[in-house]
Motif scaffolding. Structure first.
Motif, mmCIF file in Angstrom:
data_model
loop_
_atom_site.group_PDB
_atom_site.id
_atom_site.type_symbol
_atom_site.label_atom_id
_atom_site.label_comp_id
_atom_site.label_asym_id
_atom_site.label_seq_id
_atom_site.Cartn_x
_atom_site.Cartn_y
_atom_site.Cartn_z
ATOM 1 N N GLU B 60 0.813 -1.300 0.007
ATOM 2 C CA GLU B 60 0.043 -0.039 -0.164
ATOM 3 C C GLU B 60 0.986 1.067 0.123
ATOM 4 O O GLU B 60 1.488 1.837 0.981
ATOM 5 N N VAL B 61 1.052 1.758 -1.137
ATOM 6 C CA VAL B 61 1.854 3.197 -1.123
ATOM 7 C C VAL B 61 1.094 4.162 -2.208
ATOM 8 O O VAL B 61 0.221 3.667 -2.924
ATOM 9 N N ASP B 62 1.411 5.365 -1.907
ATOM 10 C CA ASP B 62 0.831 6.358 -2.906
ATOM 11 C C ASP B 62 1.548 6.474 -3.993
ATOM 12 O O ASP B 62 0.997 7.362 -4.813
ATOM 13 N N LEU B 63 2.799 6.171 -4.039
ATOM 14 C CA LEU B 63 3.401 6.444 -5.326
ATOM 15 C C LEU B 63 4.765 5.555 -5.488
ATOM 16 O O LEU B 63 5.456 5.133 -4.412
ATOM 17 N N VAL B 64 4.908 4.999 -6.665
ATOM 18 C CA VAL B 64 6.343 4.195 -6.880
ATOM 19 C C VAL B 64 7.123 5.171 -7.430
ATOM 20 O O VAL B 64 6.821 5.538 -8.770
ATOM 21 N N LEU B 65 8.388 5.345 -7.011
ATOM 22 C CA LEU B 65 9.466 6.443 -7.793
ATOM 23 C C LEU B 65 10.410 5.436 -8.195
ATOM 24 O O LEU B 65 11.087 4.539 -7.545
ATOM 25 N N VAL B 66 10.539 5.706 -9.490
ATOM 26 C CA VAL B 66 11.352 4.689 -10.350
ATOM 27 C C VAL B 66 12.650 5.356 -10.775
ATOM 28 O O VAL B 66 12.807 6.290 -11.619
ATOM 29 N N ALA B 67 13.726 5.063 -10.164
ATOM 30 C CA ALA B 67 15.053 5.680 -10.248
ATOM 31 C C ALA B 67 16.224 4.730 -10.940
ATOM 32 O O ALA B 67 16.980 4.245 -10.005
ATOM 33 N N VAL B 68 15.855 4.104 -12.203
ATOM 34 C CA VAL B 68 16.836 3.286 -12.699
ATOM 35 C C VAL B 68 17.361 3.867 -13.945
ATOM 36 O O VAL B 68 16.975 4.996 -14.304
ATOM 37 N N ASN B 69 18.287 2.913 -14.555
ATOM 38 C CA ASN B 69 18.704 3.465 -15.720
ATOM 39 C C ASN B 69 17.777 3.673 -16.951
ATOM 40 O O ASN B 69 16.902 3.057 -16.830
ATOM 41 N N ASP B 70 18.102 4.852 -17.799
ATOM 42 C CA ASP B 70 16.998 5.146 -18.842
ATOM 43 C C ASP B 70 16.620 3.880 -19.728
ATOM 44 O O ASP B 70 15.369 3.830 -19.885
ATOM 45 N N ASP B 71 17.452 3.352 -19.795
ATOM 46 C CA ASP B 71 16.942 2.002 -20.870
ATOM 47 C C ASP B 71 16.161 0.880 -20.207
ATOM 48 O O ASP B 71 15.772 -0.102 -20.764
ATOM 49 N N GLN B 72 16.246 0.922 -18.721
ATOM 50 C CA GLN B 72 15.522 0.110 -18.050
ATOM 51 C C GLN B 72 14.156 0.566 -17.756
ATOM 52 O O GLN B 72 13.204 -0.197 -17.278
ATOM 53 N N THR B 73 13.965 1.840 -17.594
ATOM 54 C CA THR B 73 12.733 2.502 -17.070
ATOM 55 C C THR B 73 11.306 1.939 -17.907
ATOM 56 O O THR B 73 10.761 1.581 -16.922
ATOM 57 N N ALA B 74 11.253 1.934 -18.854
ATOM 58 C CA ALA B 74 9.999 1.691 -19.648
ATOM 59 C C ALA B 74 9.489 0.198 -19.380
ATOM 60 O O ALA B 74 8.208 -0.005 -19.013
ATOM 61 N N ARG B 75 10.469 -0.751 -19.720
ATOM 62 C CA ARG B 75 10.230 -2.071 -19.197
ATOM 63 C C ARG B 75 9.860 -2.289 -17.877
ATOM 64 O O ARG B 75 8.815 -3.222 -17.564
ATOM 65 N N LEU B 76 10.383 -1.469 -16.870
ATOM 66 C CA LEU B 76 10.059 -1.721 -15.443
ATOM 67 C C LEU B 76 8.854 -1.154 -15.089
ATOM 68 O O LEU B 76 7.923 -1.829 -14.357
ATOM 69 N N ILE B 77 8.589 0.044 -15.660
ATOM 70 C CA ILE B 77 7.297 0.480 -15.242
ATOM 71 C C ILE B 77 6.080 -0.309 -16.033
ATOM 72 O O ILE B 77 4.777 -0.238 -15.318
ATOM 73 N N GLU B 78 6.212 -0.946 -16.990
ATOM 74 C CA GLU B 78 5.252 -1.650 -17.549
ATOM 75 C C GLU B 78 4.686 -2.951 -16.806
ATOM 76 O O GLU B 78 3.579 -3.678 -16.828
ATOM 77 N N GLN B 79 5.667 -3.271 -15.501
ATOM 78 C CA GLN B 79 5.369 -4.384 -14.757
ATOM 79 C C GLN B 79 4.632 -3.902 -13.698
ATOM 80 O O GLN B 79 4.486 -4.742 -12.464
ATOM 81 N N ILE B 80 4.562 -2.576 -13.325
ATOM 82 C CA ILE B 80 3.910 -2.111 -11.910
ATOM 83 C C ILE B 80 2.457 -2.243 -12.328
ATOM 84 O O ILE B 80 1.850 -1.692 -13.058
ATOM 85 N N ALA B 81 1.689 -2.463 -11.198
ATOM 86 C CA ALA B 81 0.208 -2.477 -11.096
ATOM 87 C C ALA B 81 -0.280 -1.369 -11.534
ATOM 88 O O ALA B 81 0.019 -0.435 -11.236
ATOM 89 N N ALA B 82 -1.442 -1.459 -12.189
ATOM 90 C CA ALA B 82 -2.115 -0.288 -12.938
ATOM 91 C C ALA B 82 -2.779 0.743 -11.852
ATOM 92 O O ALA B 82 -2.819 1.859 -11.705
#
Lengths: 254, 254
Positions: B60-82
């Motif tokens: 239960e979180v209000d925000l997921v902050l993604v601070a990874v390399n640019d080339d991993q960003t899109a792929r990773l976010i697509e795995q985060i619950a809607a």
């Protein structure tokens, strides 16, 4: 060195004249190849104008300080009377290439812009001379302006000058290119200033190779390709070659 | 944003976590693709470890902050619950390339090095989001860390990022090369620091193109040739191309 004549009316002459006058060292007069420049310079600092080198050669001065472009330094000094002591401010002119019996080097490692304040006290001065007496006199003179005075041979001075071109002139051009890249953008060069100030601040405690960041440092080929797609001309070539140099430095040895 | 989960354990994650905790914003936990990194990071900041993205998706979180390399960003976010709100810190990933219903950008224009102190208050943050509500929430969150928060579209952000590579990464590499040039010299890189600090200080009041100096700016072909003679490899190529770029900028239009 009680009385100094200055040759040149550019950025270096301007800052040294200001610094020397601040230390109550007498500047007698100025010679510059363009008479109007000599006049403006003389007016600003309250000096005599030497209309030609003959007039300067007859003047009673303890030192002639030559602050002209590197490529004019040698030719000019060879026209100065042998009884005058001479010092020049160039980073790259070798002392052995100058044909004058009493010549030395008074090299401030700094990039001067007229009217932009410089704290001379922090500027390293490098001294060299054909004879030890002149060397010591120039050292003492520099010591009045700065707390960072060292003897250095022509070779060391020229190595420092070349390194300074990378550390100062080339970095400044990177800022210019960066600003050009934002010319038609909603992003502003001002947005980059905190980044720039912070980057340089890190050099106080870290070696530059230890704080390198960016796509090339991470070997992020995807971003590099994306950036190259957006660039053209000089900026593209410069991006390519510097990125490849960074990649070689950090990744080839792995 | 009362409770934030962080993905990534690198420089950006480190500095944002530190900044957010300093503002008493709760960081619930961290996920990093290398478990050992998550553990070390969690230990340093007193956080929970998410062993995988499934665990994070259930949190239960209000925000997921993604601070990874640019080339991993899109792929990773697509795995985060809607149902999670997500923000990423990359400069160059376009928002429209990310397939998630509640995603935004939280881009600090700064080069972070773990453990090197940064005054976040002066760091510009650029915000963008797929919906206005998230945009405003991210703006408010950034405003707790910095006084320089702006909305910027993906294109502007990517232009800023590219400009920052020139202004920060390439300049730093110039310092590295300059230091390499002095490796076997009696001259020391430390001698150049006053020059470097002074050069950057001038940017507070001057545009970089107005304070350019050096052999290429003076069009001093003799010194340029002398310098090229002393250089080889990358340094020679870089000297050539940057000098030629400076000469073109200042002399071709004359």
């Amino acid at each position: 060195m009680e009385k100094i004549a200055i040759i040149g009316s550019g950025n270096v002459a301007w800052h040294l004249c200001k610094g020397l006058q601040n230390e109550h060292i007498e500047i007698s007069g100025v010679y510059s190849k363009t008479f109007a420049n000599s006049q403006a310079f003389a007016r600003e600092f309250g000096l005599e104008v030497y209309q030609d080198l003959e007039m300067l050669n007859k003047a009673e001065v303890d030192l002639v300080l030559v602050a002209v472009n590197d490529d004019q330094t040698a030719r000019l000094i060879e026209q100065i009377a042998a009884h005058h002591k001479v010092a020049y401010t160039s980073g790259s002119v070798n002392l052995k290439d100058i044909d004058h019996p009493q010549v030395g080097v008074f090299y401030p490692l700094q990039s001067f812009t007229k009217g932009k304040k410089v704290n001379l006290f922090e500027v390293p001065f490098f001294i060299e001379a054909k004879n030890m007496e002149l060397g010591e006199q120039l050292f003492d003179l520099a010591w009045k302006l700065s707390r960072k005075v060292e003897y250095a041979d022509s070779n060391t001075r020229s190595e420092l000058h070349l390194a300074a071109v990378f550390a100062n002139n080339f970095t400044n051009h990177m800022y210019s290119l960066s600003k050009e890249l934002l010319e038609n953008s909603k992003g502003k060069f001002e947005h980059l200033l905190p980044l720039i100030f912070n980057a340089v601040d890190k050099l106080k405690n870290s070696a530059p190779e230890d704080i390198q960041t960016g796509p090339a440092r991470r070997n992020d080929e995807q971003i590099i390709a994306q950036h190259l797609d957006k660039l053209e001309g000089d900026k593209k070539e410069i991006y390519k070659i510097i990125s490849s140099s960074i990649q070689k430095k950090y990744h080839e040895k792995l």
